[in-house]
Design an enzyme around this catalytic site. Structure first.
Site, PDB file in Angstrom:
ATOM      1  CD  GLU A   1       0.461  11.221  28.306  1.00 16.46           C
ATOM      2  OE1 GLU A   1       0.333  10.554  29.370  1.00 16.46           O
ATOM      3  OE2 GLU A   1      -0.478  11.836  27.784  1.00 16.46           O
TER       4      GLU A   1
ATOM      5  CG  HIS B   1      -2.013  12.277  31.453  1.00 19.25           C
ATOM      6  ND1 HIS B   1      -1.864  11.181  30.644  1.00 19.25           N
ATOM      7  CD2 HIS B   1      -3.272  12.186  31.971  1.00 19.25           C
ATOM      8  CE1 HIS B   1      -2.985  10.458  30.673  1.00 19.25           C
ATOM      9  NE2 HIS B   1      -3.844  11.057  31.478  1.00 19.25           N
TER      10      HIS B   1
ATOM     11  NE  ARG C   1      -6.125   7.153  28.592  1.00 19.76           N
ATOM     12  CZ  ARG C   1      -6.674   7.584  29.716  1.00 19.76           C
ATOM     13  NH1 ARG C   1      -6.919   8.887  29.874  1.00 19.76           N
ATOM     14  NH2 ARG C   1      -6.983   6.735  30.684  1.00 19.76           N
TER      15      ARG C   1
END
Length: 315
Positions: free
Chosen positions: A262, A281, A233
Site C-alpha cells: 500500500e 484502505h 490487513r
C-alpha cells in the site's frame, strides 16, 4: 518546534485539528503524499514531533536512530505495529496514541458484504453502459457468514449478520464455543468455516503466525459461489493465490480494503482480475474519526509539552 504530520492523503489533518493551539513557536507541515522509505531519514530529520497516520509509514529502529531531533512520536489510534516501541523507549522518545471508533472497520466490512450480495458495482457499471438489469443479486437471509476472528469487530459483524437473518459461524486459533455463545455464533474448525461459509469476512490481527492465513488451501475449500471480504490487513491473504482463485473462478468474488503493498501500485495484479471490489484502505476513515484523531494528536503534543504525556503506548 517543528512538527510533521505524515500521510495526510485526503488533506484533512489541518482542518480536523486545532494546530494553532500549539502556539506561534510551533511550525506544522502536512505531508499529503507518502515519502519513499529511502528518503525518510533525510526528510524527517529536522522534526521534533512526528504525527503518524496509523501504519502507513513504518518506524523501525533503523529509521528512528537516524532522527536525532525526534522528541515525540504520535500515532493515530491506540495501537501501531509499524512503530518499534522498544527502540523508541531506548532512545527516550515517548509514543502517544489517540482515541478512535473501534467499530468503524466493521461498517465498511458490512458495506462490502452487502455490495457483493446485491451486485452494487455491477449494477452501477451496467446502467452507465446502457444495460438494464443483466445481473441478479442474492438474499442474505438463510446464508452463512463465516468470521475469521471474534474480537470486537468480529462480534459487531456477527450482530449485523444476525439482523439480516444469516447463520453465523466463526474460527480463530484460540476461539472457544463459550466465547461465541453470547453472540449466537457457532464455533467451528478452520476448514469447516471455509467449506460452509457463503461469505468469509476477516477480522484478525496480522502477526508472523497469521501472515497468509488465507492461502491456496483455504481458498480451495471455499464454495465456487462464495465471497471473501478483507478489511483487516492485506498480508493476511496470499494475494497471488487470491488472484489465481478469481481468474480460475474458484470463488465467486472478493472485496478488499487492504493489500500486501500500500498504496496499491498501478501495475498490481489484483487490478487485472475479474470479480473483485476494491477499496483504498478506508475502513477506519470517516470525518468523525479524523476529527478525533487530530484533536487528540494536538492534545498529546500539548500534554507532552506540559510534562504530563497522555495516552502513552507501552507496546
Amino acid at each position: 518546534m517543528k512538527i510533521a504530520v505524515l500521510d495526510d492523503y485526503q488533506a484533512v489533518a489541518e482542518r480536523c485539528g486545532n494546530w494553532a493551539a500549539l502556539g506561534a513557536d510551533a511550525s506544522v507541515e502536512f505531508f499529503t503524499q507518502p515519502i519513499p522509505a529511502e528518503q525518510l531519514p533525510e526528510r524527517l530529520k529536522p522534526y521534533d514531533v512526528i504525527v503518524a497516520m496509523r501504519e502507513r509509514t513504518p518506524f523501525p529502529g533503523t529509521l528512528l536512530r537516524q532522527l536525532p531531533n525526534l522528541r515525540l512520536l504520535v500515532t493515530t489510534g491506540s495501537r501501531n505495529r509499524a512503530i518499534d516501541i522498544p527502540a523508541c523507549r531506548e532512545l527516550g522518545v515517548p509514543v502517544c496514541g489517540t482515541d478512535s471508533d473501534p467499530f468503524l472497520a466493521a461498517e465498511l466490512a458490512w458495506a462490502l458484504v452487502m455490495a457483493l450480495y446485491k451486485r452494487v458495482a455491477d449494477n452501477d457499471a451496467d446502467i452507465r453502459a446502457g444495460r438494464w438489469q443483466p445481473v441478479i443479486g442474492q438474499s442474505l437471509k438463510g446464508t452463512t457468514l463465516g468470521l475469521l476472528g471474534m474480537g470486537k469487530l468480529g462480534q459487531r459483524m456477527s450482530e449485523f449478520g444476525k439482523v439480516f437473518g444469516m447463520n453465523v459461524i466463526a474460527w480463530s486459533p484460540n476461539l472457544t464455543p463459550e466465547r461465541c455463545a453470547p453472540f449466537g455464533v457457532e464455533c467451528v474448525g478452520k476448514q469447516q468455516l471455509f467449506e460452509r461459509a457463503d461469505v468469509v469476512s476477516i477480522h484478525m490481527v496480522l502477526s508472523a503466525s497469521t501472515r497468509h492465513l488465507v492461502g491456496e488451501a483455504e481458498l480451495g475449500w471455499m464454495k465456487e459461489t462464495a465471497y471473501l471480504v478483507n478489511t483487516s490487513r492485506g498480508p493476511l491473504v496470499d494475494e497471488q493465490a487470491l488472484c489465481r482463485a478469481l481468474h480460475g473462478g474458484r470463488i465467486a468474488a472478493a472485496a478488499l480494503d487492504v493489500f500486501e503493498q500500500e498504496p496499491l501500485p498501478a501495475d498490481a495484479e489484483i487490478l487485472q482480475v475479474p470479480n473483485v471490489l476494491l477499496s483504498p484502505h478506508v475502513g477506519y476513515v470517516s470525518w468523525q474519526n479524523y476529527q478525533t484523531y487530530y484533536h487528540d494528536a494536538v492534545e498529546d503534543i500539548q500534554q507532552w509539552l506540559a510534562g504530563s504525556p497522555v495516552r502513552l503506548l507501552e507496546a
